[in-house]
Design a protein around this motif. Structure first.
Motif, PDB file in Angstrom:
ATOM      1  N   TYR A 145       0.831  -1.205   0.000  1.00 31.88           N
ATOM      2  CA  TYR A 145       0.000   0.000   0.000  1.00 31.88           C
ATOM      3  C   TYR A 145       0.867   1.256   0.000  1.00 31.88           C
ATOM      4  O   TYR A 145       0.638   2.188  -0.782  1.00 31.88           O
ATOM      5  N   GLN A 146       1.889   1.276   0.841  1.00 27.14           N
ATOM      6  CA  GLN A 146       2.729   2.465   0.977  1.00 27.14           C
ATOM      7  C   GLN A 146       3.541   2.755  -0.284  1.00 27.14           C
ATOM      8  O   GLN A 146       3.861   3.910  -0.564  1.00 27.14           O
ATOM      9  N   ASN A 147       3.881   1.711  -1.045  1.00 25.01           N
ATOM     10  CA  ASN A 147       4.724   1.884  -2.231  1.00 25.01           C
ATOM     11  C   ASN A 147       3.960   1.699  -3.546  1.00 25.01           C
ATOM     12  O   ASN A 147       4.566   1.598  -4.608  1.00 25.01           O
ATOM     13  N   SER A 148       2.632   1.643  -3.450  1.00 27.52           N
ATOM     14  CA  SER A 148       1.772   1.512  -4.641  1.00 27.52           C
ATOM     15  C   SER A 148       2.194   0.339  -5.526  1.00 27.52           C
ATOM     16  O   SER A 148       2.291   0.462  -6.751  1.00 27.52           O
ATOM     17  N   LEU A 149       2.459  -0.791  -4.901  1.00 31.24           N
ATOM     18  CA  LEU A 149       2.860  -1.983  -5.651  1.00 31.24           C
ATOM     19  C   LEU A 149       1.616  -2.740  -6.120  1.00 31.24           C
ATOM     20  O   LEU A 149       0.601  -2.764  -5.438  1.00 31.24           O
ATOM     21  N   ASP A 167      -6.066  -1.629 -17.394  1.00 28.69           N
ATOM     22  CA  ASP A 167      -6.193  -0.990 -16.083  1.00 28.69           C
ATOM     23  C   ASP A 167      -6.193  -2.064 -14.999  1.00 28.69           C
ATOM     24  O   ASP A 167      -7.212  -2.702 -14.736  1.00 28.69           O
ATOM     25  N   LEU A 168      -5.038  -2.265 -14.383  1.00 31.57           N
ATOM     26  CA  LEU A 168      -4.902  -3.290 -13.341  1.00 31.57           C
ATOM     27  C   LEU A 168      -4.756  -2.668 -11.956  1.00 31.57           C
ATOM     28  O   LEU A 168      -4.369  -3.344 -11.001  1.00 31.57           O
ATOM     29  N   ASP A 169      -5.050  -1.393 -11.848  1.00 31.08           N
ATOM     30  CA  ASP A 169      -4.876  -0.677 -10.583  1.00 31.08           C
ATOM     31  C   ASP A 169      -5.997  -1.026  -9.608  1.00 31.08           C
ATOM     32  O   ASP A 169      -7.143  -0.603  -9.783  1.00 31.08           O
ATOM     33  N   VAL A 170      -5.659  -1.803  -8.605  1.00 30.20           N
ATOM     34  CA  VAL A 170      -6.616  -2.196  -7.557  1.00 30.20           C
ATOM     35  C   VAL A 170      -6.212  -1.477  -6.277  1.00 30.20           C
ATOM     36  O   VAL A 170      -5.068  -1.572  -5.827  1.00 30.20           O
ATOM     37  N   THR A 171      -7.146  -0.750  -5.676  1.00 30.47           N
ATOM     38  CA  THR A 171      -6.856   0.051  -4.491  1.00 30.47           C
ATOM     39  C   THR A 171      -6.837  -0.809  -3.234  1.00 30.47           C
ATOM     40  O   THR A 171      -7.770  -1.563  -2.959  1.00 30.47           O
TER      41      THR A 171
END
Length: 201
Positions: A30-34, A84-88
């Motif tokens: 989460y902290q490094n947007s991995l 778009d593979l960006d999962v929050t």
């Protein structure tokens, strides 16, 4: 630990999903947007075009925010790669972990409102101070360096002693001296006078 989790639904089905997930995550993700989701592909093995394809990913506990995708159509015998593979990730859920626990990620696919695929996969949630190992984004080990840990203080003291014994400046002030080569030069000197393994003992 495996380096990734592969999801391959029934290869003989008309519509199937291929996905790749991280096998374990913790607060550092989460902290490094991995990325936790590394690949998602919808495959149409049928002879007809499919329309109104919808994908949903969720988890229990909800360490990720539910995400939805809509694909207008996938042609016959075609593969559709989601870009778009960006999962929050939910930082508060991950920060509360004090020990490892198994979670479940669910992926649902519908075509024209009809459920076609529903697959669940386990993912290990790790506490913030536990590293996932070399198989799972090994470079993230830097996120677990605690500058105030007593071991760091001991390492700096031993390094300064080695420099002092060999008539070098023992003040480890990094780049404060102005020259960009100061810090790397310290490391070269220390490695020349004593092994790093010896420093850590």
């Amino acid at each position: 630990m495996e380096s990734e989790i592969r999801i391959d639904t029934d290869a003989e089905a008309i519509v199937l999903i291929e996905a790749t997930l991280a096998p374990s995550i913790n607060l550092a993700f989460y902290q490094n947007s991995l990325p936790i989701l590394r690949e998602m592909v919808v495959v149409n093995n049928g002879d007809c075009l499919i329309r109104d394809v919808r994908l949903t990913i969720s988890s229990v506990p909800p360490f990720i925010s539910t995400k939805h995708w809509h694909i207008a159509s996938v042609g016959a015998h075609q593969r559709y790669h989601l870009s778009d593979l960006d999962v929050t990730l939910d930082g508060s859920t991950l920060s509360r972990l004090t020990e490892a626990e198994t979670s479940q990620v669910s992926i649902l696919l519908t075509v024209e409102g009809e459920k076609v695929i529903h697959v669940d996969k386990p993912i290990e949630l790790l506490p913030r101070n536990q590293w996932g190992g070399v198989s799972n984004i090994p470079e993230i080990i830097a996120a677990f360096v605690e500058l105030n840990d007593p071991a760091v203080e001991r390492l700096l003291k031993k390094s300064a002693d080695i420099l002092r014994q060999n008539d070098k400046r023992s003040s480890l002030n990094g780049y404060e001296g102005g020259a960009k080569r100061v810090a790397p030069r310290y490391l070269e000197w220390i490695r020349g006078y004593g092994s790093l393994r010896a420093l850590l003992i």
